[in-house]
Scaffold this motif. Sequence first.
Motif, PDB file in Angstrom:
ATOM      1  N   THR A  13       0.867  -1.177   0.000  1.00 28.39           N
ATOM      2  CA  THR A  13       0.000   0.000   0.000  1.00 28.39           C
ATOM      3  C   THR A  13       0.908   1.233   0.000  1.00 28.39           C
ATOM      4  O   THR A  13       2.102   1.121   0.308  1.00 28.39           O
ATOM      5  N   PRO A  14       0.373   2.398  -0.326  1.00 28.77           N
ATOM      6  CA  PRO A  14       1.217   3.605  -0.343  1.00 28.77           C
ATOM      7  C   PRO A  14       1.855   3.935   1.009  1.00 28.77           C
ATOM      8  O   PRO A  14       2.853   4.635   1.060  1.00 28.77           O
ATOM      9  N   LYS A  20       7.507   2.918   1.081  1.00 31.25           N
ATOM     10  CA  LYS A  20       8.327   4.003   1.626  1.00 31.25           C
ATOM     11  C   LYS A  20       9.814   3.778   1.353  1.00 31.25           C
ATOM     12  O   LYS A  20      10.559   4.721   1.118  1.00 31.25           O
ATOM     13  N   ALA A  21      10.251   2.522   1.355  1.00 30.28           N
ATOM     14  CA  ALA A  21      11.648   2.234   1.048  1.00 30.28           C
ATOM     15  C   ALA A  21      11.974   2.624  -0.388  1.00 30.28           C
ATOM     16  O   ALA A  21      13.023   3.210  -0.662  1.00 30.28           O
ATOM     17  N   TRP A  22      11.082   2.309  -1.305  1.00 30.43           N
ATOM     18  CA  TRP A  22      11.304   2.697  -2.702  1.00 30.43           C
ATOM     19  C   TRP A  22      11.220   4.207  -2.865  1.00 30.43           C
ATOM     20  O   TRP A  22      11.988   4.803  -3.614  1.00 30.43           O
ATOM     21  N   ASP A  31       5.070   5.219  -9.783  1.00 31.31           N
ATOM     22  CA  ASP A  31       6.137   4.768 -10.687  1.00 31.31           C
ATOM     23  C   ASP A  31       6.522   3.320 -10.407  1.00 31.31           C
ATOM     24  O   ASP A  31       6.809   2.558 -11.325  1.00 31.31           O
ATOM     25  N   LEU A  32       6.530   2.937  -9.138  1.00 34.23           N
ATOM     26  CA  LEU A  32       6.852   1.562  -8.769  1.00 34.23           C
ATOM     27  C   LEU A  32       5.833   0.588  -9.344  1.00 34.23           C
ATOM     28  O   LEU A  32       6.195  -0.419  -9.960  1.00 34.23           O
ATOM     29  N   ILE A  33       4.549   0.918  -9.201  1.00 32.21           N
ATOM     30  CA  ILE A  33       3.486   0.066  -9.747  1.00 32.21           C
ATOM     31  C   ILE A  33       3.637  -0.044 -11.260  1.00 32.21           C
ATOM     32  O   ILE A  33       3.548  -1.129 -11.832  1.00 32.21           O
TER      33      ILE A  33
END
Length: 42
Positions: A13-14, A20-22, A31-33
């Motif tokens: 989840t956000p 949070k690490a990314w 962007d990660l998704i």
Amino acid sequence: VIVNEINTMPGFTPISMYAKAWEATGITYTDLITELIEGVSA
């Protein structure tokens, strides 16, 4: 046998530590998704 996490996408989840690490590396949750989805379809 020790099982630490049976969920293959823990805390995705956000507000999770994974996101949070990314984010700390400069990659936003959105962007990660996008990267994960595009990586699967490539």
